[in-house]
Design an enzyme around this catalytic site. Sequence first.
Site, PDB file in Angstrom:
ATOM      1  N   PHE A 131       0.849  -1.186   0.000  1.00  0.00           N
ATOM      2  CA  PHE A 131       0.000   0.000   0.000  1.00  0.00           C
ATOM      3  C   PHE A 131       0.888   1.240   0.000  1.00  0.00           C
ATOM      4  O   PHE A 131       1.726   1.399   0.877  1.00  0.00           O
ATOM      5  CB  PHE A 131      -0.917   0.018   1.234  1.00  0.00           C
ATOM      6  N   ASP A 216       9.251   2.533   1.939  1.00  0.00           N
ATOM      7  CA  ASP A 216       8.085   3.290   2.378  1.00  0.00           C
ATOM      8  C   ASP A 216       7.890   2.970   3.857  1.00  0.00           C
ATOM      9  O   ASP A 216       7.375   1.916   4.216  1.00  0.00           O
ATOM     10  CB  ASP A 216       6.864   2.881   1.545  1.00  0.00           C
ATOM     11  N   LYS A 245       2.342   9.558   8.701  1.00  0.00           N
ATOM     12  CA  LYS A 245       1.593   9.116   9.876  1.00  0.00           C
ATOM     13  C   LYS A 245       2.180   9.607  11.195  1.00  0.00           C
ATOM     14  O   LYS A 245       1.991  10.752  11.559  1.00  0.00           O
ATOM     15  CB  LYS A 245       1.439   7.591   9.849  1.00  0.00           C
TER      16      LYS A 245
HETATM   17  C1  LIG Z   1      -0.854   5.373   5.128  1.00  0.00           C
HETATM   18  C2  LIG Z   1       0.183   4.948   4.185  1.00  0.00           C
HETATM   19  C3  LIG Z   1       0.443   5.681   3.003  1.00  0.00           C
HETATM   20  C4  LIG Z   1      -0.373   6.878   2.579  1.00  0.00           C
HETATM   21  O1  LIG Z   1      -0.300   7.949   3.475  1.00  0.00           O
HETATM   22  P1  LIG Z   1      -1.407   9.105   3.430  1.00  0.00           P
HETATM   23  O2  LIG Z   1      -0.967  10.089   4.470  1.00  0.00           O
HETATM   24  O3  LIG Z   1      -2.724   8.464   3.728  1.00  0.00           O
HETATM   25  O4  LIG Z   1      -1.384   9.679   2.057  1.00  0.00           O
HETATM   26  C5  LIG Z   1       1.471   5.236   2.192  1.00  0.00           C
HETATM   27  N1  LIG Z   1       2.213   4.159   2.519  1.00  0.00           N
HETATM   28  C6  LIG Z   1       1.999   3.449   3.631  1.00  0.00           C
HETATM   29  C7  LIG Z   1       2.879   2.293   3.952  1.00  0.00           C
HETATM   30  C8  LIG Z   1       0.968   3.808   4.514  1.00  0.00           C
HETATM   31  O5  LIG Z   1       0.735   3.080   5.614  1.00  0.00           O
END
Ligand SMILES: *Cc1c(COP(=O)(O)O)cnc(C)c1O
Length: 389
Positions: A131, A216, A245
């Site tokens: 994701f 990420d 986050k």
């Molecule tokens: C939440 C998340 C995103 C996206 O972040 P947003 O602030 O919602 O745009 C991307 N990568 C990972 C691994 C995430 O957990």
Amino acid sequence: MNVAKNNILYVTDREPVIMSKGKDMYLWDTNGKKYLDFIAGWAVNSLGHCPPVLVDALIHQAERLINASPAFYNDKMLEFADLLVKNSCFQRVFFTSTGAEANESAIKLARKYGQVSKRGAYKIITFEHSFHGRTLATMSATGKQNWKPLFEPKVPGFIHVPFNDIDAVKASLDGETCAVMLEPIQGEGGVNEANPDFIKALAGLCKETKTLLIFDEIQTGLGRTGKFFSYQSYDCEPDIMTLGKGIGGGYPLAAMLAKDELNIFSKGEQGGTYTNQPLGMAAGLAVTGEIIKRKLWKNAEKMGNLIKSELATLASRFRLSSIRGQGLLLAFNVPDEKATELMKKCFQNGLLINSPEPSMIRLIPALTIKEEHVKKLMGILEKCMKEMF
Ligand SMILES: *Cc1c(COP(=O)(O)O)cnc(C)c1O
């Protein structure tokens, strides 16, 4: 206020309550009902709700300077970038408001690298069940099966291969590949941990083929997995890392960190109205500083292990399986695809937990959680599961 009749565009189902107050591990709705929060805004409220360090930083900064302009430096952005660089293997920082934007920046930087150093290479290998966000490019990077048919045509150039499968990466990697991008622990995809041998082989392969390695760490970073950054438990140094986050503790903030060699954008190729916005910088500096000062990754590891061992004692009685994860990024499976039902029952009993998939429960509480909260969690879980299973 009436939730049943509201003007919000539909994007998801929500419980018909209105949240209005938060403190530490708890949220309150407008009826005064109190909830123990094991979602923390999806791993966002790293210091719990309304922590004094964040509140003070926001008030102080709001009185001084909320927004200057992305065209000017401000003191907080320099200080915050310094802090991130001092505590990581990176030398350059670009700030954004959301994780998706940070990943967009990483994708653009990887393509720029391909242009400059790899004869126009533009393809990025990502993983099934990954994701990476909800913009069109980050959705294209994402490996969620049920997103495949959405909003076609997608942004081209993303190749999805099975996670932890180095041969699949080798088979897909060619002269047009500029980067491989992954979450060291897939969060939304089910709390799937990368295995250390895979990361080692992947890092070697990337180096050999001059392919960038992008982590990420939007969900795994900032202490969540028992290290300050998850890459530190894999004994490797990515070329680019994205954070989000937990970095703002609830204030919308994210960042892309990169090695000095990747300081290659030309003027105007990347930017944004809110990049380095002073209020956000003050928030991130306060939250990240507090995580470092209190070494909260240690508490994440300790409390995570406690939750896992407590869950293990309930496993055979309630047929729980695959208790997994690191630090405070944890998940387990419940029988008969009853995770949504369990989540709803817990909600009625004043406990917030998350279910990204029909048989899966994910726990991602604040890093500041204490033993008493774990006891309460287990009490409510046991009560609800007794009624259900
Ligand atoms: C939440 C998340 C995103 C996206 O972040 P947003 O602030 O919602 O745009 C991307 N990568 C990972 C691994 C995430 O957990």
